[in-house]
Design a protein around this motif. Structure first.
Motif, PDB file in Angstrom:
ATOM      1  N   TRP A 128      18.684  77.988  19.131  1.00 18.50           N
ATOM      2  CA  TRP A 128      20.000  78.294  18.570  1.00 18.50           C
ATOM      3  C   TRP A 128      20.401  77.215  17.576  1.00 18.50           C
ATOM      4  O   TRP A 128      20.880  77.518  16.476  1.00 18.50           O
ATOM      5  N   VAL A 129      20.201  75.956  17.961  1.00 13.50           N
ATOM      6  CA  VAL A 129      20.531  74.848  17.058  1.00 13.50           C
ATOM      7  C   VAL A 129      19.648  74.918  15.818  1.00 13.50           C
ATOM      8  O   VAL A 129      20.124  74.709  14.684  1.00 13.50           O
ATOM      9  N   TRP A 130      18.366  75.235  16.018  1.00 14.11           N
ATOM     10  CA  TRP A 130      17.451  75.352  14.879  1.00 14.11           C
ATOM     11  C   TRP A 130      17.940  76.406  13.885  1.00 14.11           C
ATOM     12  O   TRP A 130      18.055  76.136  12.688  1.00 14.11           O
ATOM     13  N   LEU A 131      18.247  77.611  14.366  1.00 12.58           N
ATOM     14  CA  LEU A 131      18.659  78.696  13.475  1.00 12.58           C
ATOM     15  C   LEU A 131      19.956  78.353  12.749  1.00 12.58           C
ATOM     16  O   LEU A 131      20.124  78.687  11.566  1.00 12.58           O
ATOM     17  N   SER A 132      20.857  77.671  13.443  1.00 12.20           N
ATOM     18  CA  SER A 132      22.140  77.320  12.824  1.00 12.20           C
ATOM     19  C   SER A 132      21.998  76.250  11.745  1.00 12.20           C
ATOM     20  O   SER A 132      22.915  76.040  10.952  1.00 12.20           O
ATOM     21  N   SER A 133      20.843  75.575  11.712  1.00 13.98           N
ATOM     22  CA  SER A 133      20.672  74.459  10.770  1.00 13.98           C
ATOM     23  C   SER A 133      19.610  74.709   9.700  1.00 13.98           C
ATOM     24  O   SER A 133      19.329  73.817   8.893  1.00 13.98           O
ATOM     25  N   THR A 169      18.147  91.896  14.437  1.00 16.55           N
ATOM     26  CA  THR A 169      16.769  92.382  14.320  1.00 16.55           C
ATOM     27  C   THR A 169      15.877  91.817  15.417  1.00 16.55           C
ATOM     28  O   THR A 169      15.073  92.539  16.017  1.00 16.55           O
ATOM     29  N   PHE A 170      16.021  90.531  15.684  1.00 12.87           N
ATOM     30  CA  PHE A 170      15.089  89.849  16.592  1.00 12.87           C
ATOM     31  C   PHE A 170      15.656  89.556  17.981  1.00 12.87           C
ATOM     32  O   PHE A 170      14.940  89.079  18.851  1.00 12.87           O
ATOM     33  N   GLU A 171      16.937  89.754  18.165  1.00 13.26           N
ATOM     34  CA  GLU A 171      17.605  89.618  19.469  1.00 13.26           C
ATOM     35  C   GLU A 171      17.849  88.183  19.919  1.00 13.26           C
ATOM     36  O   GLU A 171      18.833  87.901  20.571  1.00 13.26           O
ATOM     37  N   ASN A 172      16.942  87.265  19.618  1.00 12.40           N
ATOM     38  CA  ASN A 172      17.186  85.865  19.999  1.00 12.40           C
ATOM     39  C   ASN A 172      16.560  84.920  18.981  1.00 12.40           C
ATOM     40  O   ASN A 172      15.628  85.297  18.257  1.00 12.40           O
ATOM     41  N   PRO A 173      17.063  83.677  18.882  1.00 12.76           N
ATOM     42  CA  PRO A 173      16.593  82.729  17.861  1.00 12.76           C
ATOM     43  C   PRO A 173      15.117  82.356  17.980  1.00 12.76           C
ATOM     44  O   PRO A 173      14.464  82.093  16.963  1.00 12.76           O
ATOM     45  N   GLU A 174      14.592  82.320  19.195  1.00 10.46           N
ATOM     46  CA  GLU A 174      13.172  81.970  19.343  1.00 10.46           C
ATOM     47  C   GLU A 174      12.290  83.022  18.674  1.00 10.46           C
ATOM     48  O   GLU A 174      11.272  82.686  18.057  1.00 10.46           O
ATOM     49  N   ALA A 175      12.693  84.289  18.759  1.00 13.55           N
ATOM     50  CA  ALA A 175      11.929  85.363  18.112  1.00 13.55           C
ATOM     51  C   ALA A 175      11.988  85.219  16.589  1.00 13.55           C
ATOM     52  O   ALA A 175      11.001  85.504  15.899  1.00 13.55           O
ATOM     53  N   VAL A 176      13.132  84.744  16.079  1.00 13.56           N
ATOM     54  CA  VAL A 176      13.248  84.474  14.635  1.00 13.56           C
ATOM     55  C   VAL A 176      12.298  83.346  14.255  1.00 13.56           C
ATOM     56  O   VAL A 176      11.583  83.415  13.250  1.00 13.56           O
ATOM     57  N   LYS A 229      10.037  74.797  10.204  1.00 13.69           N
ATOM     58  CA  LYS A 229       9.709  75.001  11.619  1.00 13.69           C
ATOM     59  C   LYS A 229       9.686  73.696  12.425  1.00 13.69           C
ATOM     60  O   LYS A 229       9.569  73.718  13.641  1.00 13.69           O
ATOM     61  N   SER A 230       9.816  72.572  11.732  1.00 14.53           N
ATOM     62  CA  SER A 230       9.835  71.305  12.457  1.00 14.53           C
ATOM     63  C   SER A 230      11.082  71.225  13.326  1.00 14.53           C
ATOM     64  O   SER A 230      12.178  71.590  12.912  1.00 14.53           O
ATOM     65  N   MET A 231      10.910  70.739  14.539  1.00 18.34           N
ATOM     66  CA  MET A 231      12.023  70.608  15.471  1.00 18.34           C
ATOM     67  C   MET A 231      12.573  69.181  15.507  1.00 18.34           C
ATOM     68  O   MET A 231      13.406  68.852  16.349  1.00 18.34           O
ATOM     69  N   GLU A 232      12.118  68.338  14.598  1.00 18.76           N
ATOM     70  CA  GLU A 232      12.538  66.938  14.622  1.00 18.76           C
ATOM     71  C   GLU A 232      14.050  66.801  14.418  1.00 18.76           C
ATOM     72  O   GLU A 232      14.718  66.055  15.136  1.00 18.76           O
ATOM     73  N   SER A 233      14.590  67.539  13.435  1.00 19.93           N
ATOM     74  CA  SER A 233      16.029  67.446  13.189  1.00 19.93           C
ATOM     75  C   SER A 233      16.824  68.030  14.345  1.00 19.93           C
ATOM     76  O   SER A 233      17.918  67.550  14.673  1.00 19.93           O
ATOM     77  N   VAL A 234      16.285  69.059  14.993  1.00 26.27           N
ATOM     78  CA  VAL A 234      16.952  69.663  16.149  1.00 26.27           C
ATOM     79  C   VAL A 234      16.993  68.661  17.299  1.00 26.27           C
ATOM     80  O   VAL A 234      18.030  68.501  17.963  1.00 26.27           O
ATOM     81  N   ARG A 235      15.880  67.976  17.530  1.00 24.75           N
ATOM     82  CA  ARG A 235      15.835  66.953  18.581  1.00 24.75           C
ATOM     83  C   ARG A 235      16.868  65.863  18.308  1.00 24.75           C
ATOM     84  O   ARG A 235      17.545  65.384  19.232  1.00 24.75           O
ATOM     85  N   LYS A 236      16.991  65.484  17.042  1.00 21.30           N
ATOM     86  CA  LYS A 236      17.950  64.439  16.662  1.00 21.30           C
ATOM     87  C   LYS A 236      19.381  64.910  16.952  1.00 21.30           C
ATOM     88  O   LYS A 236      20.199  64.144  17.501  1.00 21.30           O
TER      89      LYS A 236
END
Length: 237
Positions: free
Chosen positions: A4-9, A24-31, A57-64
Motif C-alpha cells: 500500500w505504501v509502495w503504490l501510494s509513493s 483492476t487488480f484488487e490489491n497493491p501487491e497484484a499491481v 519496484k525497489s522497496m528501499e524507499s518504502v522501508r525507509k
C-alpha cells in the motif's frame, strides 16, 4: 501494508490512478507484480505511468518510510481498513494511504470548521460557541491546525471534551506551524492527526489546497468563519 505504501509513493501515480489500478487488480501487491500487458488494460493509464510502475519496484524507499513511521510513533491507515471513514473514501482522489497519530474513532457525524488566520475576538467567541454546540451534539470537529480560526476550533473542542481531527499538509514528524506543538500533542492524546504525506515531507504552499480537499471529504458539514481574501477556507468550501 508495504505494498500500500509502495503504490501510494510511485511517481506519476496519483490517487485517481491508484484507485483505477485497485479496481483492476484488487490489491497493491497484484499491481506490484503486474506485467506490461496487464497494466495496459487499466482505464486511462498512460505509458509514462506504466513505465513508472515497472521501473520503481525497489522497496528501499518504502522501508525507509516505514522505519521513519516506527521511529516517530506514526501509524499507517490503508483504505481497505474498516476504520477508514466511508465518507472520506467517496472522492475519486481520496488517498489510498493515510499516516496518523492518535486514536481513530467511529464518527457518526462531523463538521469542518475553517477560517481566517487573523481574526477578531468576536470571531474567536463565535468559533468557541459553535464548537461547543457541536461537541455537545457528539459531532467530531475537523480542521487543519492552522493559526487563527482553525486552532481555536481544535482548542475549544478539546476544552469541551470533544473529539477533533487535524488534517496536515506535511509529514507528521513535523509540527506546522511550530508554535502549535503543544496543541498537536493535546490533539494526539484524545483525538487524531492525519496526513497523506509520509514522514519528512516539508510543508509547502502547493500542498495546502490538497490538504483542504481532505478536510472537505472528512466533513459532513463545513462552517467557514471570517475567511480572508484568497483564503484556503474558500478552497475547502
Amino acid at each position: 501494508m508495504k505494498y500500500w505504501v509502495w503504490l501510494s509513493s510511485v511517481p506519476y501515480i496519483g490517487p485517481v490512478t491508484a484507485h483505477r489500478l485497485l479496481e483492476t487488480f484488487e490489491n497493491p501487491e497484484a499491481v506490484y507484480r503486474a506485467e506490461t500487458e496487464e497494466l495496459c488494460k487499466v482505464k486511462g493509464i498512460t505509458r509514462r505511468q506504466i513505465k513508472s510502475i515497472l521501473d520503481n519496484k525497489s522497496m528501499e524507499s518504502v522501508r525507509k518510510i516505514m522505519e521513519d513511521c516506527e521511529k516517530n510513533g506514526i501509524s499507517i491507515l490503508a483504505q481497505n481498513d474498516l476504520r477508514y471513514p466511508v465518507r472520506a473514501k467517496e472522492p475519486e482522489d481520496s488517498p489510498i494511504v493515510l499516516y496518523y497519530k492518535g486514536c481513530i474513532r467511529n464518527m457518526a457525524s462531523t463538521v469542518g470548521i475553517v477560517g481566517a488566520r487573523r481574526c477578531t475576538q468576536e470571531d474567536k467567541l463565535r468559533v468557541a460557541e459553535l464548537t461547543e454546540k457541536y461537541v455537545y451534539d457528539n459531532t467530531a470537529i475537523i480542521s487543519e491546525m492552522a493559526k487563527g480560526i482553525d486552532s481555536y476550533a481544535h482548542t475549544a473542542c478539546l476544552k469541551a471534551g470533544g473529539y477533533t481531527v487535524a488534517v496536515l499538509g506535511n509529514g507528521l514528524d513535523i509540527c506546522y506551524p511550530s508554535e502549535h506543538k503543544k496543541l498537536m500533542e493535546h490533539i494526539i492524546k484524545t483525538g487524531l492527526v492525519i496526513s497523506e504525506y509520509p514522514p519528512g515531507t516539508q510543508p509547502a504552499k502547493f500542498r495546502f489546497p490538497r490538504r483542504n480537499r481532505l478536510i472537505s471529504a472528512w466533513s459532513d458539514k463545513l462552517i467557514v468563519v471570517a475567511p480572508g481574501k484568497g483564503s484556503g477556507a474558500f478552497i475547502t468550501a
